[in-house]
Each structure stands twice: as structure tokens, then as C-alpha cells.
Design an enzyme around this catalytic site. Structure first.
Site, short mmCIF file in Angstrom:
data_model
loop_
_atom_site.label_atom_id
_atom_site.label_comp_id
_atom_site.label_asym_id
_atom_site.label_seq_id
_atom_site.Cartn_x
_atom_site.Cartn_y
_atom_site.Cartn_z
N CYS A 77 1.02 -1.28 -0.03
CA CYS A 77 0.11 -0.02 0.18
C CYS A 77 0.89 1.21 0.10
O CYS A 77 1.55 1.49 -1.02
CB CYS A 77 -0.95 0.12 0.93
N HIS A 175 -3.34 -5.13 1.97
CA HIS A 175 -2.67 -5.10 3.03
C HIS A 175 -2.42 -6.66 3.75
O HIS A 175 -3.56 -6.99 4.53
CB HIS A 175 -3.31 -4.54 4.15
N GLU A 177 -0.65 -8.05 5.68
CA GLU A 177 -0.53 -8.13 7.07
C GLU A 177 -1.83 -8.08 7.96
O GLU A 177 -1.85 -8.32 9.37
CB GLU A 177 0.55 -7.10 7.51
N1 GLN Z 1 -3.89 6.50 0.96
C1 GLN Z 1 -2.32 6.14 1.46
C2 GLN Z 1 -1.41 6.97 0.75
O1 GLN Z 1 -1.85 7.44 -0.33
C3 GLN Z 1 -2.19 4.58 1.55
C4 GLN Z 1 -3.11 3.66 2.28
C5 GLN Z 1 -2.56 2.75 2.95
O2 GLN Z 1 -1.49 2.49 3.02
N2 GLN Z 1 -3.55 1.97 3.34
O3 GLN Z 1 -0.24 6.89 1.14
#
Ligand code: GLN
Length: 192
Positions: A77, A175, A177
Site C-alpha cells: 500500500c 494489506h 499483514e
Molecule cells: N492512502 C495512503 C497513501 O496514499 C495509502 C493507504 C494505505 O497504506 N492503506 O499514502
């Protein structure tokens, strides 16, 4: 083998729990010299602008770039955003290690977060169960485009890319994890 988890902000504690569950030695990484003792690094989800700002303040950008040219890094992410070389018009500190173009917050705001099943063909080649993977997307980024060296690892049913790999570098929009399905952690270990 020892895996570090970048512990500046975000979901680092959850990754450490996943690594412990699969019996892999791990440690938190906050300082450049801590990279010397690890074989691979996970950059967790969280807020990519915050991770980038803290990595800059802690003089980690260059050491992380050097590490990623030799060893394995997996960004989940926000971590995937940080690994990329293009955040499509947004200016923020990134490592530029992976030839992927990232669209941040591509699925909308926090309330548009979702869970879905993903096919991951690379699992069976790595000796892992090939069943679909239940993925959790939280204000997730999309991998809008990948360069010629990059392999697509998974797509949503509409074809949009949510996991990619370039050599020992792995990026996932979601995610792993936050579930007890450890196949992505095991897949990452298989790259080392
Ligand atoms: N929206 C976050 C970003 O742009 C990422 C979100 C996340 O890691 N769950 O950094």
C-alpha cells in the site's frame, strides 16, 4: 535469514506478527545502519507522504535506494507508493526503485475501502497454494502502469493491476499483514 520492517509509521507491528507466525526472524528498522544486518525489507502501509517525510528526516532515502538495488524490498500500500518511480503528478519523496506508475487513493476515500478475492498465478510457481487470495484494500493505490522489466502479479476482475514484481522488488496495493493468510509473506521470502 532476517527481515526488517521499516518502522517509521503505519502497519509495521502487524507485519512483524505475520513474520513471527511463519517463523522468520525479524526486526524494526528506523536507522540506516540497521539495513546492514537484514536480508530483505518490508515497507508497510500507512501514509506514504508521512513515510517519505520521516525517511528524509532520518537520512534513509539513499541507504534504502542502495539496499533496494541489491536486496529484496516489498512495499504494501503506502509502501508500494514509496517504492515507485512515478506518483502521477503528486510531488512527494519516493525511492524510485520500481518502474511502476502509481495512482494514489485510486478507489476513493477511506469509506470506499473494500475486500475482494484475487487470483495470484505466481503462488503456484513458488510452491504455494494457488487458491484465490482474500485482499484488504484501505484507501488503496492502483498500479496504473508498469515498465517492461515489471511482472504483473495480480489484477482485479476488471483488469486493473494491484500487485507487481521487478526482480526482488514486490509491490502490493493491499494489506496482507491484516489477514492470517501468510502466502504473500512466504512469496516475498521466496524472492530472497
Ligand atoms: N492512502 C495512503 C497513501 O496514499 C495509502 C493507504 C494505505 O497504506 N492503506 O499514502
Amino acid at each position: 535469514m532476517k527481515i526488517g520492517v521499516l518502522a517509521l509509521q503505519g502497519n509495521f507491528a502487524e507485519h512483524l506478527v505475520s513474520l513471527e507466525r511463519i517463523g522468520v526472524q525479524s526486526c524494526e528498522v528506523r536507522l540506516p545502519e540497521q539495513l546492514d544486518s537484514i536480508d530483505g525489507l518490508i515497507i508497510p502501509g500507512g501514509e506514504s507522504t508521512t513515510i517519505g517525510k520521516l525517511a528524509t528526516d532520518f537520512n534513509l532515502i539513499e541507504p534504502l535506494q542502495r539496499f533496494g538495488r541489491q536486496k529484496a524490498i516489498w512495499g504494501t500500500c503506502a509502501g508500494a507508493i514509496f517504492l515507485s518511480n512515478d506518483t502521477i503528478g503528486r510531488k512527494q519523496p519516493i525511492l524510485g526503485l520500481m518502474d511502476i506508475q502509481i495512482e494514489r487513493n485510486a478507489f476513493g476515500r477511506q469509506i470506499a475501502s473494500f475486500e475482494t478475492e484475487l487470483p495470484v498465478a505466481a503462488f503456484s510457481a513458488a510452491g504455494l497454494d494457488a487458491a484465490d487470495y482474500h485482499a484488504i484494500f484501505i484507501r488503496a493505490p492502483l498500479i496504473a502502469a508498469v515498465g517492461p522489466q515489471v511482472k504483473v502479479i495480480s489484477r482485479l476482475s476488471d483488469g486493473r493491476i494491484v500487485a507487481a514484481q521487478q526482480g526482488r522488488l514486490l509491490a502490493t496495493s493491499f494489506h496482507p499483514e491484516l489477514t492470517t493468510d501468510d502466502r504473500f509473506h512466504r512469496y516475498f521470502i521466496s524472492l530472497i
